[in-house]
Enzyme design. Sequence first.
Site, mmCIF file in Angstrom:
data_model
loop_
_atom_site.group_PDB
_atom_site.id
_atom_site.type_symbol
_atom_site.label_atom_id
_atom_site.label_comp_id
_atom_site.label_asym_id
_atom_site.label_seq_id
_atom_site.Cartn_x
_atom_site.Cartn_y
_atom_site.Cartn_z
ATOM 1 N N CYS A 106 -59.861 26.338 116.213
ATOM 2 C CA CYS A 106 -59.974 25.014 115.592
ATOM 3 C C CYS A 106 -58.648 24.551 114.993
ATOM 4 C CB CYS A 106 -60.994 25.042 114.476
ATOM 5 S SG CYS A 106 -62.580 25.669 114.976
ATOM 6 N N ARG A 156 -54.214 25.128 121.225
ATOM 7 C CA ARG A 156 -54.913 26.201 120.523
ATOM 8 C C ARG A 156 -56.256 26.522 121.172
ATOM 9 N NH1 ARG A 156 -53.253 26.568 114.819
ATOM 10 N NH2 ARG A 156 -55.334 27.303 114.359
ATOM 11 N N TRP A 215 -63.444 24.688 118.072
ATOM 12 C CA TRP A 215 -63.730 25.749 119.041
ATOM 13 C C TRP A 215 -65.043 26.372 118.579
ATOM 14 C CZ3 TRP A 215 -64.157 31.142 118.969
ATOM 15 C CH2 TRP A 215 -64.005 31.780 120.200
ATOM 16 N N ASN A 231 -61.954 25.102 109.175
ATOM 17 C CA ASN A 231 -61.678 26.214 110.096
ATOM 18 C C ASN A 231 -62.127 27.499 109.418
ATOM 19 O OD1 ASN A 231 -60.378 24.430 111.735
ATOM 20 N ND2 ASN A 231 -58.338 25.357 111.548
ATOM 21 N N GLY A 232 -62.635 28.444 110.189
ATOM 22 C CA GLY A 232 -63.074 29.717 109.612
ATOM 23 C C GLY A 232 -64.573 29.855 109.777
ATOM 24 N N GLU A 286 -52.439 44.634 131.111
ATOM 25 C CA GLU A 286 -51.955 43.279 130.842
ATOM 26 C C GLU A 286 -52.049 42.395 132.099
ATOM 27 O OE1 GLU A 286 -51.469 41.554 128.393
ATOM 28 O OE2 GLU A 286 -50.102 39.968 128.958
ATOM 29 N N LYS A 334 -54.175 38.986 132.177
ATOM 30 C CA LYS A 334 -53.591 37.683 132.533
ATOM 31 C C LYS A 334 -54.408 37.046 133.647
ATOM 32 C CE LYS A 334 -51.472 36.808 129.908
ATOM 33 N NZ LYS A 334 -50.994 37.574 128.792
ATOM 34 N N GLU A 370 -58.014 35.924 132.427
ATOM 35 C CA GLU A 370 -58.139 34.855 131.433
ATOM 36 C C GLU A 370 -57.793 33.486 132.000
ATOM 37 O OE1 GLU A 370 -55.589 35.020 127.971
ATOM 38 O OE2 GLU A 370 -54.010 35.993 129.104
ATOM 39 N N HIS A 408 -62.420 58.494 138.454
ATOM 40 C CA HIS A 408 -63.529 58.744 137.522
ATOM 41 C C HIS A 408 -64.461 57.548 137.422
ATOM 42 C CE1 HIS A 408 -61.739 62.547 136.327
ATOM 43 N NE2 HIS A 408 -60.578 61.915 136.398
ATOM 44 N N LYS A 435 -55.752 29.860 121.363
ATOM 45 C CA LYS A 435 -54.415 30.434 121.265
ATOM 46 C C LYS A 435 -54.300 31.367 120.067
ATOM 47 C CE LYS A 435 -50.122 31.027 122.287
ATOM 48 N NZ LYS A 435 -49.936 32.043 123.338
#
Length: 614
Positions: free
Chosen positions: A2, A27, A74, A98-99, A487, A491, A494, A510, A609
């Site tokens: 947010c 964001r 968000w 926000n929060g 990573e 990437k 997402e 395994h 973000k």
Amino acid sequence: MCGIIGAVTDEDAQKSLLDALRRMEYRGYDSAGVCLREQGRLHCRKEAGKLANLEQSLDKKPLSGHAGIGHTRWATHGGPSRENAHPHLADGVAVVHNGIIENHEILRQALTADGVAFRSETDSEVIPWLLSAALAAGGKSTGMDVAWQQTVDQLQGAYAMVALTAADDCLWFARRGSPLLLGRSKHGIYAASDALALAGLADEVLYLEEGDIGRISRSDAVIFQDGVQVQRDWQAIPLAEQAAGKDGFDHFMQKEIFEQPRVIADILSAYVKHGVGERPDIVFPAAPLLDTAPLPNRIVMVACGTSYHAALTARYWLERYLQVSVEVDVASEYRYRNPVIGPDTWLITLSQSGETADTLEALRLFKSNTPDNLALTLCNVPESSLARESDGTIALLAGTEVGVASTKAYTAQLAVLALLVLKIAYQNGVMNEADTKRHLTAMRQVVDGMHVLLSQADRLQALTPLFEDIHGALFLGRGPCFPLALEGALKLKEISYLHAEGYAAGEMKHGPIALIDAKLPVVVLAARKYHLQKVLSNLREVQARGAKVILLTDMRDEDIPDNVNAVIRLPEGDSFTTPLFAAIPLQFLAYYVARARGTDVDQPRNLAKSVTVE
Ligand code: F6R
């Protein structure tokens, strides 16, 4: 996540709010709204979806006024709808938040019993209702300052919030657990959750502290902490916040991938002080304790997401060169697992934003348990909460990262971690001068090596057909390249929304080997420095099961195994620099696959973000 903006200005507040909301789009959000005060009345407009929807609505029927608040939401409590979008209103007050208000259910029940009819499913909506109740109970005699404090006192959880009333030409703010700052210019005073929102609006910013509460008018900011008025310093708006264009690139992510050689060069010139032939001198000015601190018994590294992957790679370096026991954990686990910290332990947190809620709480837990231990942070925003609450900060110097998928902040973390290891190793006599210089020379070669890799963008783009009609992708590596596999998979998933997994190559047998077939492309990271033969035998096992293989390697041409579907050559590096090189093709691969699939590369669905709630 947010975004909040509040403005009391002599200009058109609607324009100021929309400009700021646009700068916070990166964001991640799923609805947006504004509320303006005009002639003693509040006028609110909210829309689900992209900011463009709100802009269209305001184009058709603009709002006017000089005081207002705005928000990009968000979704946490309640889906992304117009009703759940902020600002939330109640009897002449409007609030953006926000929060997460943890006791919202109890508050909601009490307010409902008093006759309040809630319009949204959000936790945030209790705030304006508490405020209007406090105002009604106090009457004109007590006023907004008291009512705002009474409201804040009832909230548990995390908040950055700004309130607007129909009666006043001021805004009220409070901060606990979520970032909030003020900005000022000759036109007015602003409150925002992100310094970037204030670029273009304010010349100076003031970072609020935890527990700060107060009010802004067009020309004044009044701040209280524990009921006592406090003065905080204004500072010039960080330069990095002033430029946020794509500079001719199609996406911020693409631009940020291309910025990486410049970032590495900046890091080296800022932190490595020696000339040719001189003794190595690596200095981190905002972490002076590092110049004298003896080697600790243990190092704990805590972070989330991509930052966590950087920490995992650094563990190999720290253990190998410093012979110190290293523990790495994701912050959301570390903070709740009752970790045994003990004396003589350093904490290193890593974060692009410096506002990631779990990482911040992990730091607070560490400091409250063992205040004498050193807590360092590697962070891209030196004014952030994490930086301000740590004993020392090493700035990542990556510049503002706008793309939601972290790229340049990740390689900046790897580069700074490499320098940190070299500094501590040399300072404590566990690495000699010649070896330290040799590694520093290799670090300098990263800049050119990265340029070579960037020039191969087209080759990576040409690989996108290998990612068509697949049921997932697998990334394999060993040693410091194992976290690169994690990573690379993160990437890809997402931004392209394809399922991808990163695995330690030795773990493949395994379980994940069961997935392997012709519709599971496998990206193999094979570096000469890290168990090459073992990785190659994993590669053959993958090929034997019909998978298409993309090999990232610094091997000589003649050693490259037959029948791989694509080979991406990495410049030859040492143990510190190979991961820095491998990062770039992995980023390109994700970027081009996402582009080919037509996803929103810079603002992938559901992602934020800066994750300021846990
Ligand atoms: C992935 C990504 C996230 C962040 C994570 C931590 O591309 O960007 O996984 O790395 O949310 O964020 P910071 O580094 O700001 O603490």
